[in-house]
Structures are given as C-alpha cells and as structure tokens.
Design an enzyme around this catalytic site. Structure first.
Site, PDB file in Angstrom:
ATOM      1  N   LYS B  84       5.261   1.957  -2.216  1.00  0.00           N
ATOM      2  CA  LYS B  84       5.073   2.067  -0.765  1.00  0.00           C
ATOM      3  C   LYS B  84       6.209   2.911  -0.186  1.00  0.00           C
ATOM      4  O   LYS B  84       7.374   2.753  -0.600  1.00  0.00           O
ATOM      5  CB  LYS B  84       5.079   0.650  -0.186  1.00  0.00           C
ATOM      6  CG  LYS B  84       4.739   0.538   1.291  1.00  0.00           C
ATOM      7  CD  LYS B  84       4.605  -0.929   1.675  1.00  0.00           C
ATOM      8  CE  LYS B  84       4.286  -1.134   3.130  1.00  0.00           C
ATOM      9  NZ  LYS B  84       4.049  -2.548   3.480  1.00  0.00           N
ATOM     10  N   SER B 162       0.005  -3.904   5.662  1.00  0.00           N
ATOM     11  CA  SER B 162       0.483  -2.556   5.866  1.00  0.00           C
ATOM     12  C   SER B 162       0.628  -1.745   4.580  1.00  0.00           C
ATOM     13  O   SER B 162       0.881  -0.545   4.651  1.00  0.00           O
ATOM     14  CB  SER B 162       1.835  -2.597   6.577  1.00  0.00           C
ATOM     15  OG  SER B 162       2.824  -3.222   5.757  1.00  0.00           O
ATOM     16  N   SER B 186       1.088  -8.337   4.332  1.00  0.00           N
ATOM     17  CA  SER B 186       0.897  -6.926   3.970  1.00  0.00           C
ATOM     18  C   SER B 186       0.684  -6.650   2.488  1.00  0.00           C
ATOM     19  O   SER B 186       0.374  -5.524   2.105  1.00  0.00           O
ATOM     20  CB  SER B 186       2.086  -6.095   4.468  1.00  0.00           C
ATOM     21  OG  SER B 186       2.072  -6.036   5.865  1.00  0.00           O
TER      22      SER B 186
END
Lengths: 63, 475
Positions: B84, B162, B186
C-alpha cells in the site's frame, strides 16, 4: 404604488437568487456544517455514557 | 507478458515457494511475469500507484544467486508482493493516495519493507489507496489520487477501502499478496469485497515505522493474500518488536502449522441475526452455509452479543482527534482543499474542533471496553460474524448510507464489530465464504490479542473444506 414591469422582473430575479442562496448553501460549507453536527452528536453520545471516575484513558505514558 | 499459465498468477505463496525451491521457475522469471502483468493490468483496476520493476529485477537476481547456493531465507523468498502506498520507500514517491502529497519522497524505508527485504520478498509495486487511508471519513469510492478502486469481480463495483489497490491487485492476480493497513476496517473490507483472505494483526505486532500515521492508537499493518496460511507466512516475516514504533508490542509471530487444539474445544461466539436479518438478502444463503460449515468443523457455536458501548462515536472521536493533530499542518495550510472527497476535507477541518475532554472521554471508555472484552472472551475463544453485511457497492454509491433503505433489524447483531475490534486492538481474519450474485462475501473471525495462530488454524481448516478462496475473477 406603481411598479414597472422592469422593476417587477428585477425583484423577482433578486428574490429567486436570495431563495436559492438560502436553500442551497455552497457545498463545502454544507459539508463542514454536517461534519461539525456529527462531532456534536458524537460528543452527546459520549456524554450519555456513564463512566467510573477511576477509569483512566487507554494509553500509557512511559518515562 | 511472460508466458505463465493464467491460473498460476493466482497461486499461493506456499505454491510459489515450492516451485522456486524445485527450480521449476527462477525468481527473475517470476518477477518479470508479475511486473509485466501488474504494469499492464494495474491501471485497469486503478490499483497501481508506482511500478518498481527495475529494482524488483535487481532484487530477483540477487535472490536467484542465493537459491543457486540453496540459501533460503524464508518461504517468501523470491515471491513478488505489493505494498500500500502509505509505506515509505527511499528515493521514490510515497503519495498516501492524496494529491497534496503527490511529490513526497522519503529517504528511508518503512520497517515493514525492511523486514520483507530481509525475508527475500520482491517488492514489485506500490499499490493505490483511499487518500490518507480514509482520514476521518469519506463519501465516495473516488476519494483517491488514482481514482476509485475497481473490483476485478465486477468493474462497476468498488474494491473497498482504504487498501483498495492491495485488494484489486491480489484479486486480479497482479501480485501474489500485498501489505494493507487498517485503522478501522481497511484490511477486512477490501479483502471481503475482493474475495481475499485478509489478516488484521493484533495492535502493535507489526511495526508502523515509516507508515503514514492516521491514528496512532488504532493503525495496524497486515497481509492480504489468497489463503489463511499465506497470511500466516507473511505475518511471520512482518511481525516483530521495533523501538522506532512507540506502539510496538515487542513481540514476534511464529507460524505454528501443527496447531494442536481440538476444534470442539474452541468456543465461537456469534449473533444469529448477523447472518439473517442484518445481512443483505442476497448474501444470506452464503453466510448461512458458512455458519453450517463452521458447525460441521466441530466448533462449539454459542450465541453472544457485544458489550454495550457507543463504539461508533468512540472510534470516530479517537480517529478524528488523532488525525486532526497529525494533519494539522495540511489543514491550516489550506492544502487540504486539494483532496478529492468533500466529506474527507470537511471531516479533517472539523476534527480540529474536537475537544480534549471528548478525546479523553473516548479513550477512557476505550479502557472500559478492553476490560469488557476480556470478560466476554473469558467464555469465548473467537467471535464469528460477516466481514461486511453485503458485497461491494457500486462505484457511484455513497458509502455513508449505512443499511440504505433497509430498516434497522429488531434482532441483535454485531454491526459495530469492526469498530469494536479495532478499538480493543484484537486480531481478525477475513475468509471468503461464497457469493452474492457474482460478488464475493466473507466472514470474519476475531480472536484475543496474539491469537493469530488459532485464527489461521481455523481459517486453514475451513479452506481445506471449501474452495471459495480458490475462486478467481476473469481478467
């Protein structure tokens, strides 16, 4: 009182514009107001929750 | 694109490890195949923040030298992965998914990436994310520098957030696994929406040094993979104490494949209403089958409910106050207005108004929650619930509409389990358990701190009896 067609038209436009401003505030201001209202609701919910005076916050300071 | 059979791109870490060890494929060949695929298909899903092909090829060559000498550092050695884009990597942009940080470059690597480097993992790309990992809240899937995360199972649907890019990229076979992060949902959410197995570790188990901070007391890093066992192998490499992370638990994680506890001795708490009334109607058959499967595995299911706390207001206050403090320079500079999502912008601005009294009250309630969870888990080993009540929403759906048009069910459910689990720092494993239409749905297992081996053992057994984790979308 006599009002000409032009005056009537300008009044109508001004009125409509004022109404539009009142009914549809700028999106960003509206969002900010909504966010603040949400925080106020959170605050009320926290207030309603009874907590022991002995309860310490869930973090530790380490020297 | 290298000529690997399509189905190989969905292989597990364990399978790649076996092929690398037997020299059926080299780390370089594997890396070239995945980098080509990630670069070609990543943009299709808005999953790719930054390709790292050149450095990945260099790393793969180094790994191949070790393999030639039969030097194996870990089961992840030579296996490509993605991270990420909130993890710093020296010398290249780390955008946090947000326009104001588009040109940000750090001069050091995040601790998690250093650990992966040591384990021999090959980082092939930074993956997209919701801007600032969602901040104090966002309304639309498009809240990202790279556009909305597109779900490989249906391109009109969201991949979840996310960790959107991590979800899409693993699901589409662009990387074998990826690092995600969770502050409140997330990892679990994109894992559930994309049909992946995702592990949210115990708070403090994986160092967050070099990761964007959204909420110091809630942030966690964890793996998103094709199987429960892969999550364990990745966590073993990622976990460990770190003096550079003030939240570090100072513990390591050692995967125990031979988990010895009998399933019949494991007490599983669940709320039946979660799988019926609270679940979206099209997801109920899959959830009901999952509960039946867990019973058939011999687990002792007992009805339970979460202790009564204002989970939503507490997580919102804690996250808002901490994010407001972290991003105060962004907010006061006015650059916050460059973010994509109006709700996120407003939420950050408003967060500066959260009082110290409210933050401390929320943190004191959180202390009571921890005690209540300890009492709850005195009679339970894990909690079982849907990861999300339904499948991925449409890309254009507002994400803050709760149950939508459905009334709040009269029966108890654990609709606050994601917030609760994050507030008390407990680990969770999300397991794909079927489909609602053509979209995956999943269940989550929540355990006590540092019980990851038990979660993985149950997940692994479930995955030997079902093949939901083996299903893959057409790309």
């Amino acid at each position: 009182m006599k009002i000409s067609r032009r005056e009537l038209a300008s009044l109508a436009v001004a009125g409509a514009a004022a109404a539009q401003t009142q009914e549809r505030p700028p999106a960003a201001a509206d969002e900010l107001e909504q966010a603040r209202r949400q925080l106020a609701r959170n605050s009320e919910a926290l207030l309603k929750h009874e907590i022991s005076m002995a309860a310490e916050p869930a973090f530790q300071f380490k020297a | 694109m290298a000529d690997l059979p399509e189905e190989h791109f969905f292989s597990t870490i364990t399978e790649w490890n076996a092929r690398l060890k037997s020299k059926e494929i080299s780390a370089l060949e594997l890396t070239r195949a995945f980098t080509a695929r990630l670069e070609k298909l990543g943009p299709r899903y808005n999953a790719l923040a930054l390709p790292l092909t050149e450095r990945a090829v260099r790393k793969a060559k180094e790994i191949d030298d070790d393999i030639k000498r039969d030097r194996f550092r870990s089961p992840l050695m030579g296996v490509p992965f993605g991270a990420k884009d909130l993890l710093s990597l020296a010398g290249v942009p780390t955008t946090w998914g947000a326009k104001p940080y588009a040109g940000q470059v750090f001069d050091y690597d995040a601790a998690a990436l250093k650990k992966m480097d040591k384990a021999g993992g090959v980082l092939i790309g930074k993956l997209s994310m919701v801007e600032l990992a969602g901040g104090p809240g966002y309304r639309f899937a498009a809240a990202s520098l790279t556009g909305p995360g597109i779900n490989p199972w249906d391109r009109s649907r969201w991949s979840g957030g996310s960790s959107s890019g991590s979800g899409s990229a693993v699901a589409a076979g662009l990387v074998p696994w990826a690092i995600g992060s969770e502050t409140s949902g997330s990892i679990l959410t994109p894992s559930a929406f994309c049909g992946l197995t995702g592990l949210r570790p115990t708070y403090g188990l994986v160092s967050r040094h070099g990761a964007m901070a959204l909420s110091w007391t809630l942030d966690k890093l964890g793996p998103m993979c094709h199987s429960a066992e892969d999550c364990a192998l990745a966590l073993q490499a990622l976990a460990g104490g770190d003096n550079d992370d003030p939240g570090s638990a100072g513990k390591s994680f050692y995967y125990a494949p031979q988990f010895v506890r009998k399933m019949a001795d494991i007490r599983v708490g669940f709320a039946p209403g979660d799988f019926t009334d609270w679940a979206e109607p099209e997801a109920r058959p899959a959830f009901e089958k999952a509960v039946a499967e867990f019973r058939a595995m011999g687990l002792a299911l007992v009805e339970t409910r979460l202790p009564d706390f204002p989970y939503g207001p507490v997580v919102s206050t804690v996250m808002g106050a901490e994010a407001g403090s972290i991003f105060e320079p962004l907010i006061r500079s006015g650059k916050v207005d460059e973010l994509a999502d109006a709700k996120q912008i407003a939420g950050l601005k408003a967060s500066l108004g959260i009082s110290a009294a409210d933050y401390l009250k929320a943190m004191r309630i959180r202390g009571e929650m921890k005690q209540a969870f300890r009492r709850l888990f005195a009679d339970l080993d894990i909690i079982l619930a849907p990861s999300r009540y339904g499948p991925a929403p449409k890309l254009t759906d507002p994400l803050d509409r709760g149950l939508g048009d459905r009334p709040v069910p009269a029966v108890p459910g654990m609709n606050n389990l994601i917030a609760a689990g994050n507030l008390v720092g407990y680990p969770a494993l999300s397991l794909p358990c079927g489909f609602a239409g053509k979209l995956p749905v999943a269940v989550q297992l929540v355990g006590t701190p540092f019980s990851e081996n038990m979660l993985v053992a149950i997940g692994k057994l479930y995955q030997t009896r079902t093949d939901w984790h083996r299903r893959r979308p057409g790309t």
